[in-house]
Design a protein around this motif. Structure first.
Motif, PDB file in Angstrom:
ATOM      1  N   CYS A  70       0.811  -1.225   0.000  1.00 38.93           N
ATOM      2  CA  CYS A  70       0.000   0.000   0.000  1.00 38.93           C
ATOM      3  C   CYS A  70       0.840   1.268   0.000  1.00 38.93           C
ATOM      4  N   VAL A  71       1.875   1.299   0.862  1.00 40.56           N
ATOM      5  CA  VAL A  71       2.692   2.510   0.966  1.00 40.56           C
ATOM      6  C   VAL A  71       3.334   2.847  -0.372  1.00 40.56           C
ATOM      7  N   ASN A  72       3.871   1.843  -1.048  1.00 41.91           N
ATOM      8  CA  ASN A  72       4.507   2.108  -2.335  1.00 41.91           C
ATOM      9  C   ASN A  72       3.490   2.460  -3.402  1.00 41.91           C
ATOM     10  N   ASP A  73       2.369   1.765  -3.411  1.00 44.51           N
ATOM     11  CA  ASP A  73       1.349   2.020  -4.420  1.00 44.51           C
ATOM     12  C   ASP A  73       0.775   3.428  -4.287  1.00 44.51           C
ATOM     13  N   ALA A  74       0.548   3.868  -3.059  1.00 46.24           N
ATOM     14  CA  ALA A  74      -0.125   5.150  -2.831  1.00 46.24           C
ATOM     15  C   ALA A  74       0.831   6.330  -2.705  1.00 46.24           C
ATOM     16  N   VAL A  75       2.024   6.105  -2.147  1.00 52.27           N
ATOM     17  CA  VAL A  75       2.912   7.217  -1.813  1.00 52.27           C
ATOM     18  C   VAL A  75       4.249   7.168  -2.555  1.00 52.27           C
ATOM     19  N   HIS A  76       4.783   5.959  -2.767  1.00 52.74           N
ATOM     20  CA  HIS A  76       6.104   5.824  -3.389  1.00 52.74           C
ATOM     21  C   HIS A  76       6.053   4.891  -4.595  1.00 52.74           C
ATOM     22  N   PRO A  77       5.288   5.222  -5.621  1.00 55.98           N
ATOM     23  CA  PRO A  77       5.185   4.324  -6.784  1.00 55.98           C
ATOM     24  C   PRO A  77       6.511   4.115  -7.506  1.00 55.98           C
ATOM     25  N   ALA A  78       7.447   5.057  -7.372  1.00 52.71           N
ATOM     26  CA  ALA A  78       8.740   4.911  -8.036  1.00 52.71           C
ATOM     27  C   ALA A  78       9.479   3.675  -7.545  1.00 52.71           C
ATOM     28  N   THR A  79       9.238   3.297  -6.298  1.00 55.44           N
ATOM     29  CA  THR A  79       9.896   2.108  -5.760  1.00 55.44           C
ATOM     30  C   THR A  79       9.370   0.848  -6.430  1.00 55.44           C
ATOM     31  N   ALA A  80       8.059   0.772  -6.626  1.00 56.58           N
ATOM     32  CA  ALA A  80       7.476  -0.387  -7.305  1.00 56.58           C
ATOM     33  C   ALA A  80       7.971  -0.462  -8.746  1.00 56.58           C
ATOM     34  N   ILE A  81       8.049   0.680  -9.408  1.00 59.39           N
ATOM     35  CA  ILE A  81       8.545   0.715 -10.785  1.00 59.39           C
ATOM     36  C   ILE A  81      10.005   0.273 -10.829  1.00 59.39           C
ATOM     37  N   ALA A  82      10.791   0.737  -9.859  1.00 54.50           N
ATOM     38  CA  ALA A  82      12.205   0.364  -9.801  1.00 54.50           C
ATOM     39  C   ALA A  82      12.377  -1.137  -9.563  1.00 54.50           C
ATOM     40  N   THR A  83      11.517  -1.702  -8.741  1.00 52.82           N
ATOM     41  CA  THR A  83      11.572  -3.140  -8.476  1.00 52.82           C
ATOM     42  C   THR A  83      11.390  -3.932  -9.758  1.00 52.82           C
ATOM     43  N   VAL A  84      10.387  -3.550 -10.530  1.00 55.28           N
ATOM     44  CA  VAL A  84      10.137  -4.227 -11.810  1.00 55.28           C
ATOM     45  C   VAL A  84      11.295  -3.983 -12.785  1.00 55.28           C
ATOM     46  N   THR A  85      11.837  -2.781 -12.783  1.00 55.26           N
ATOM     47  CA  THR A  85      12.960  -2.454 -13.667  1.00 55.26           C
ATOM     48  C   THR A  85      14.146  -3.382 -13.419  1.00 55.26           C
ATOM     49  N   VAL A  86      14.477  -3.575 -12.146  1.00 56.96           N
ATOM     50  CA  VAL A  86      15.615  -4.443 -11.794  1.00 56.96           C
ATOM     51  C   VAL A  86      15.323  -5.888 -12.180  1.00 56.96           C
ATOM     52  N   LEU A  87      14.127  -6.364 -11.866  1.00 56.47           N
ATOM     53  CA  LEU A  87      13.781  -7.757 -12.169  1.00 56.47           C
ATOM     54  C   LEU A  87      13.783  -8.020 -13.672  1.00 56.47           C
ATOM     55  N   GLU A  88      13.221  -7.097 -14.443  1.00 54.23           N
ATOM     56  CA  GLU A  88      13.206  -7.278 -15.896  1.00 54.23           C
ATOM     57  C   GLU A  88      14.612  -7.205 -16.481  1.00 54.23           C
ATOM     58  N   ARG A  89      15.470  -6.385 -15.899  1.00 51.76           N
ATOM     59  CA  ARG A  89      16.862  -6.316 -16.346  1.00 51.76           C
ATOM     60  C   ARG A  89      17.555  -7.666 -16.174  1.00 51.76           C
ATOM     61  N   LEU A  90      17.106  -8.404 -15.155  1.00 53.05           N
ATOM     62  CA  LEU A  90      17.691  -9.712 -14.873  1.00 53.05           C
ATOM     63  C   LEU A  90      16.953 -10.843 -15.583  1.00 53.05           C
ATOM     64  N   GLY A  91      16.045 -10.493 -16.475  1.00 50.29           N
ATOM     65  CA  GLY A  91      15.364 -11.490 -17.283  1.00 50.29           C
ATOM     66  C   GLY A  91      14.113 -12.083 -16.672  1.00 50.29           C
ATOM     67  N   VAL A  92      13.583 -11.436 -15.640  1.00 51.10           N
ATOM     68  CA  VAL A  92      12.378 -11.939 -14.971  1.00 51.10           C
ATOM     69  C   VAL A  92      11.149 -11.228 -15.526  1.00 51.10           C
ATOM     70  N   GLU A  93      10.162 -11.986 -15.973  1.00 50.99           N
ATOM     71  CA  GLU A  93       8.884 -11.417 -16.398  1.00 50.99           C
ATOM     72  C   GLU A  93       7.985 -11.281 -15.176  1.00 50.99           C
ATOM     73  N   VAL A  94       7.446 -10.096 -14.966  1.00 48.25           N
ATOM     74  CA  VAL A  94       6.701  -9.795 -13.745  1.00 48.25           C
ATOM     75  C   VAL A  94       5.249  -9.476 -14.067  1.00 48.25           C
ATOM     76  N   ASP A  95       4.333 -10.137 -13.369  1.00 44.41           N
ATOM     77  CA  ASP A  95       2.906  -9.841 -13.483  1.00 44.41           C
ATOM     78  C   ASP A  95       2.464  -8.972 -12.310  1.00 44.41           C
ATOM     79  N   PHE A  96       1.335  -8.296 -12.513  1.00 44.68           N
ATOM     80  CA  PHE A  96       0.750  -7.501 -11.430  1.00 44.68           C
ATOM     81  C   PHE A  96      -0.733  -7.855 -11.318  1.00 44.68           C
ATOM     82  N   PRO A  97      -1.085  -8.738 -10.399  1.00 46.50           N
ATOM     83  CA  PRO A  97      -2.498  -9.108 -10.223  1.00 46.50           C
ATOM     84  C   PRO A  97      -3.295  -7.937  -9.646  1.00 46.50           C
TER      85      PRO A  97
END
Length: 254
Positions: free
Chosen positions: A12-39
């Motif tokens: 909740c905190v990242n979604d509502a207040v710090h969305p850049a952190t969630a975006i950064a998390t996906v950025t790092v994972l995709e850089r490492l070849g991980v496909e990420v879903d968001f339910p």
């Protein structure tokens, strides 16, 4: 990892207040070849309710989270606090519901999800087996380990190992690093003076390092400290671990 199903639990905190952190998390994972879903069915994990004593009212949120992440091999969250809620407290909720004869299936749902949820740094180090994620961050950084990550999840030196592998980054030791910053969720609301005093201690120690950035793996703690730093007019900048790891030479963090 391409054959595994990985989902993002941003919290909740990242979604509502710090969305850049969630975006950064996906950025790092995709850089490492991980496909990420968001339910999109996911909601709050129920930690505020649980910590305030509304245990039974938290159960529907457990069910919703279990359903939202059903079928995923791994669920990754950039928050030790929320991961600790799922891994440590969900099984307690399930066991109590079963013991009271109200919901035998809740314990199974809790255990199934708890076994698949990972905090961001432990997913990188333990599941992917990497510490160097290709990041570039030419700044002096000190690291604050949050209480849930340190004491409940036992993250140990995982975040530090990731930071030490970042090109250009100078990691300096934080005095009193294992001391609470004073946030503690509802603790900060119920005990504001004590919370502020603990936060002031943490900030003084962080400023004494001479670092430009105060890194953490929980934005709830960093949000608490950021408010105090702003009031002090401090130049020290709180920043989540994922945002540092997402920074590269071609796309430097602003």
């Amino acid at each position: 990892m391409s054959s595994l199903r990985v989902a993002l639990f941003p919290t909740c905190v990242n979604d509502a207040v710090h969305p850049a952190t969630a975006i950064a998390t996906v950025t790092v994972l995709e850089r490492l070849g991980v496909e990420v879903d968001f339910p999109f069915e996911q909601t709050c994990c129920g930690q505020p309710q649980y910590n305030t004593g509304y245990r039974r009212e938290t159960e529907p949120l457990l069910r919703r989270m279990a359903k939202a992440f059903d079928g995923y091999d791994h669920v990754v969250a950039p928050s030790g606090s929320c991961v600790a809620m799922v891994r440590d407290n969900y099984p307690r909720l399930g066991s109590r519901a079963a013991a009271e004869g109200r919901a035998d299936d809740l314990a199974d749902q809790a255990r199934s999800l708890a076994d698949r949820v990972h905090e961001f740094s432990e997913f990188l180090v333990d599941v992917l087996g990497v510490t160097d994620v290709g990041a570039y961050f030419p700044h002096t950084v000190t690291y604050h380990p949050s209480c849930h990550g340190l004491r409940v999840l036992g993250l140990g030196d995982r975040p530090r190992r990731l930071l030490e592998a970042v090109e250009g980054l100078e990691l300096v030791e934080l005095p009193g690093a294992d001391e609470c910053c004073g946030f503690g969720g509802t603790f900060a609301v119920k005990n504001p003076h004590v919370s502020a005093a603990m936060g002031a201690d943490k900030i003084r120690n962080a400023e004494a390092t001479g670092a430009r950035v105060l890194c953490g793996a929980d934005n709830s703690c960093l949000m608490h400290l950021d408010g105090m730093l702003r009031r002090r007019g401090s130049d020290l900048r709180p920043l989540h671990l994922a945002e540092i790891l997402a920074s590269t030479r071609t796309e430097p963090l602003r």
